[in-house]
Write a protein that holds these residues in place. Structure first.
Motif, PDB file in Angstrom:
ATOM      1  N   TRP A  47       0.828  -1.171   0.151  1.00  0.00           N
ATOM      2  CA  TRP A  47      -0.085   0.075   0.201  1.00  0.00           C
ATOM      3  C   TRP A  47       1.010   1.129  -0.120  1.00  0.00           C
ATOM      4  CZ3 TRP A  47      -3.978  -1.904   4.226  1.00  0.00           C
ATOM      5  CH2 TRP A  47      -4.840  -2.939   3.624  1.00  0.00           C
TER       6      TRP A  47
ATOM      7  N   ARG B 269      -1.224   4.377  -1.531  1.00  0.00           N
ATOM      8  CA  ARG B 269      -2.503   4.467  -0.456  1.00  0.00           C
ATOM      9  C   ARG B 269      -2.054   4.976   1.011  1.00  0.00           C
ATOM     10  NH1 ARG B 269      -4.807  -1.299  -2.581  1.00  0.00           N
ATOM     11  NH2 ARG B 269      -5.412  -0.799  -4.367  1.00  0.00           N
TER      12      ARG B 269
ATOM     13  N   GLN C 125     -12.183   1.439   5.014  1.00  0.00           N
ATOM     14  CA  GLN C 125     -11.381   1.689   3.950  1.00  0.00           C
ATOM     15  C   GLN C 125     -10.295   0.702   3.764  1.00  0.00           C
ATOM     16  OE1 GLN C 125      -9.488   5.593   4.557  1.00  0.00           O
ATOM     17  NE2 GLN C 125      -8.651   5.666   2.277  1.00  0.00           N
TER      18      GLN C 125
ATOM     19  N   TRP D 169      -9.407  -1.649   0.336  1.00  0.00           N
ATOM     20  CA  TRP D 169      -8.112  -1.912  -0.006  1.00  0.00           C
ATOM     21  C   TRP D 169      -7.661  -3.095  -0.314  1.00  0.00           C
ATOM     22  CZ3 TRP D 169      -4.930   2.158   3.243  1.00  0.00           C
ATOM     23  CH2 TRP D 169      -5.164   3.553   2.543  1.00  0.00           C
TER      24      TRP D 169
END
Length: 146
Positions: free
Chosen positions: A102, A107, A139, A143
């Protein structure tokens, strides 16, 4: 942070109770050992009174204002310090592999690098606490689904 420190009159001195600050801050709860060491250092008798969630610093009447200021400043510093990779994984409930993936995809935004070891050849990402705490569990699940 100062608004969350409660002042109590006890005999010839005062106690600064920081249990409300600990209760409201996830990061202070994660770094509870550091907070406990701070309380012990700041107490005029170098003793820490701990009962359940209550952390108190005992001070004299002469230095109650300066002790309150120093305690609030130190708690803010602990609370606002960048999160390590391990702390990010703990807060978000993710694996280290997810954190790395991530971060590479953008992200999770790295706030910098921390050198580990004497030579500094190994570097680890650091993250801003406000960015990480703002990420919801929904969230994280979104993801993971991608």
């Amino acid at each position: 942070m100062s608004a969350l420190i409660r002042l109590k009159n006890v005999g010839l001195g005062y106690e600064l109770d920081i249990s409300a600050a600990i209760e409201r801050s996830l990061l202070l709860r994660m770094r509870i050992a550091e907070v406990a060491a701070l309380c012990k250092r700041m107490s005029r008798r170098a003793t820490q009174t701990q009962s359940d969630d209550a952390y108190r610093v005992t001070v004299t009447a002469e230095n109650v204002v300066s002790a309150d200021y120093k305690l609030a400043k130190a708690l803010t510093k602990i609370n606002n310090r960048s999160l390590t990779s391990a702390e990010v994984c703990e807060v978000l409930g993710i694996s280290n592999l997810e954190r790395i993936r991530w971060t590479k995809s953008g992200r999770l935004v790295s706030a910098g690098k921390e050198e580990i070891g004497r030579s500094g050849s190994v570097k680890s990402d650091l993250y801003r606490p406000r960015d990480i705490v703002a990420i919801s569990s929904d969230q994280v699940e979104d993801w993971r689904a991608v």
